[in-house]
Design an enzyme around this catalytic site. Structure first.
Site, PDB file in Angstrom:
ATOM      1  N   HIS A  99       0.838  -1.209   0.000  1.00 27.90           N
ATOM      2  CA  HIS A  99       0.000   0.000   0.000  1.00 27.90           C
ATOM      3  C   HIS A  99       0.866   1.250   0.000  1.00 27.90           C
ATOM      4  O   HIS A  99       0.625   2.187  -0.767  1.00 27.90           O
ATOM      5  CB  HIS A  99      -0.918   0.008   1.223  1.00 27.90           C
ATOM      6  CG  HIS A  99      -1.697   1.282   1.365  1.00 27.90           C
ATOM      7  ND1 HIS A  99      -2.873   1.519   0.692  1.00 27.90           N
ATOM      8  CD2 HIS A  99      -1.447   2.406   2.077  1.00 27.90           C
ATOM      9  CE1 HIS A  99      -3.323   2.717   0.989  1.00 27.90           C
ATOM     10  NE2 HIS A  99      -2.477   3.282   1.822  1.00 27.90           N
ATOM     11  N   HIS A 124       1.263   4.672  -2.829  1.00 28.60           N
ATOM     12  CA  HIS A 124       1.522   6.097  -2.582  1.00 28.60           C
ATOM     13  C   HIS A 124       2.685   6.688  -3.376  1.00 28.60           C
ATOM     14  O   HIS A 124       2.568   7.758  -3.966  1.00 28.60           O
ATOM     15  CB  HIS A 124       1.830   6.315  -1.094  1.00 28.60           C
ATOM     16  CG  HIS A 124       0.642   6.424  -0.200  1.00 28.60           C
ATOM     17  ND1 HIS A 124      -0.114   7.574  -0.087  1.00 28.60           N
ATOM     18  CD2 HIS A 124       0.071   5.522   0.642  1.00 28.60           C
ATOM     19  CE1 HIS A 124      -1.083   7.380   0.795  1.00 28.60           C
ATOM     20  NE2 HIS A 124      -0.993   6.143   1.243  1.00 28.60           N
ATOM     21  N   GLU A 151      -5.670   9.460  -0.661  1.00 29.82           N
ATOM     22  CA  GLU A 151      -6.071   8.059  -0.523  1.00 29.82           C
ATOM     23  C   GLU A 151      -7.044   7.598  -1.608  1.00 29.82           C
ATOM     24  O   GLU A 151      -6.918   6.494  -2.134  1.00 29.82           O
ATOM     25  CB  GLU A 151      -6.689   7.822   0.863  1.00 29.82           C
ATOM     26  CG  GLU A 151      -5.701   7.927   2.014  1.00 29.82           C
ATOM     27  CD  GLU A 151      -4.746   6.737   2.096  1.00 29.82           C
ATOM     28  OE1 GLU A 151      -4.960   5.734   1.375  1.00 29.82           O
ATOM     29  OE2 GLU A 151      -3.784   6.810   2.873  1.00 29.82           O
ATOM     30  N   SER A 171      -3.959   0.542  -4.859  1.00 34.44           N
ATOM     31  CA  SER A 171      -3.460  -0.696  -4.244  1.00 34.44           C
ATOM     32  C   SER A 171      -4.561  -1.709  -3.952  1.00 34.44           C
ATOM     33  O   SER A 171      -4.270  -2.784  -3.416  1.00 34.44           O
ATOM     34  CB  SER A 171      -2.701  -0.375  -2.945  1.00 34.44           C
ATOM     35  OG  SER A 171      -3.574   0.226  -1.992  1.00 34.44           O
TER      36      SER A 171
END
Length: 250
Positions: free
Chosen positions: A123, A128, A169, A188
């Protein structure tokens, strides 16, 4: 250098022991990438796909954080800094303000491919870090951390957290006539990405007021998300949010 710029985060800083990763863990990483990358090549924002190449992610091997940082720092000043796990808010915001992205080093098991209750290296890095190669996004993230680090009011932080949630996010961006994904929670998670691609999630034009008024749901697929027209729009919204904080009007 990191310990000189950080205080609250220092107890959580660790070293990545790359040699400790097993063949099975590298295989899990490869399976995770293989599950989502074909869809992302069609539906991810250009900045994400460019960033994936810039930071040198491999499809079949877990990433070395030092190597990623060596590619990122000359471009945007960001560093993927290994941490022991979930950080308390002061440490998290301090790291963002210092352009140090807190990055976990553990990897989910094969039994938890689709979801983990807390972020892992897939993740954090796959989701990111490619976006940190985009200069405007990188500046937004540092600005967000700096503003939040100076706030103690939990209610204000919760509302600002919605801006983070619906951009960093779960952010969407319009590219031509298409809506593309760039938020790490979409990147993700195959399920979350498909939820958007298949039209099961309403897509609203980005509005700071609406974003701040939309509570975060962490235990279900997203029902409404927001599409920016450019990363400049997101950064301008952060400036507007900061002004409201200063005026006590957030």
């Amino acid at each position: 250098m990191i310990t000189q710029t950080l205080t609250a985060a220092v107890p959580y800083l660790i070293e990545q022991n790359y040699s400790a990763y097993t063949d099975e863990q590298h295989a899990v990483w490869a399976e995770l990438v293989g599950r989502v990358l074909p869809e992302l090549e069609k539906h991810a924002a250009r900045s994400y796909l460019d960033g994936f190449q810039i930071i040198g992610l491999q499809r079949d091997r877990l990433p070395r954080l030092a190597s990623i940082s060596a590619r990122l720092e000359p471009r945007t000043g960001w560093n993927s800094t290994p941490v022991s796990g979930f950080l308390p808010a002061p440490a998290f915001f301090e790291m963002l303000a210092a352009r140090r992205f807190p990055t976990t080093t553990w990897l989910r098991s094969r039994e938890s491919l689709e979801y983990t209750p807390e972020p892992d290296i897939f993740h954090d890095v796959f989701g990111h870090v490619p976006m940190h190669a985009n200069r405007v996004f990188a500046d937004f993230l540092q600005h967000y951390g700096r503003v939040c680090a100076a706030i103690e009011d939990e209610a204000v932080l919760e509302r600002l957290g919605r801006l983070f949630w619906y951009t960093v996010e779960f952010g969407l961006i319009r590219e031509g006539n298409e809506v593309k994904v760039y938020g790490s929670g979409l990147i993700s998670s195959h399920g979350e990405c498909q939820n958007v691609v298949e039209g099961k999630c309403a897509v609203h034009d980005f509005s700071l007021d609406e974003v701040l008024d939309t509570p975060v749901k962490v235990d279900e697929f997203q029902k409404v998300l927001f599409a920016i027209d450019s990363f400049d729009q997101m950064y301008e919204a952060m400036h507007e949010a900061e002004q409201r904080v200063l005026e006590n009007s957030l």
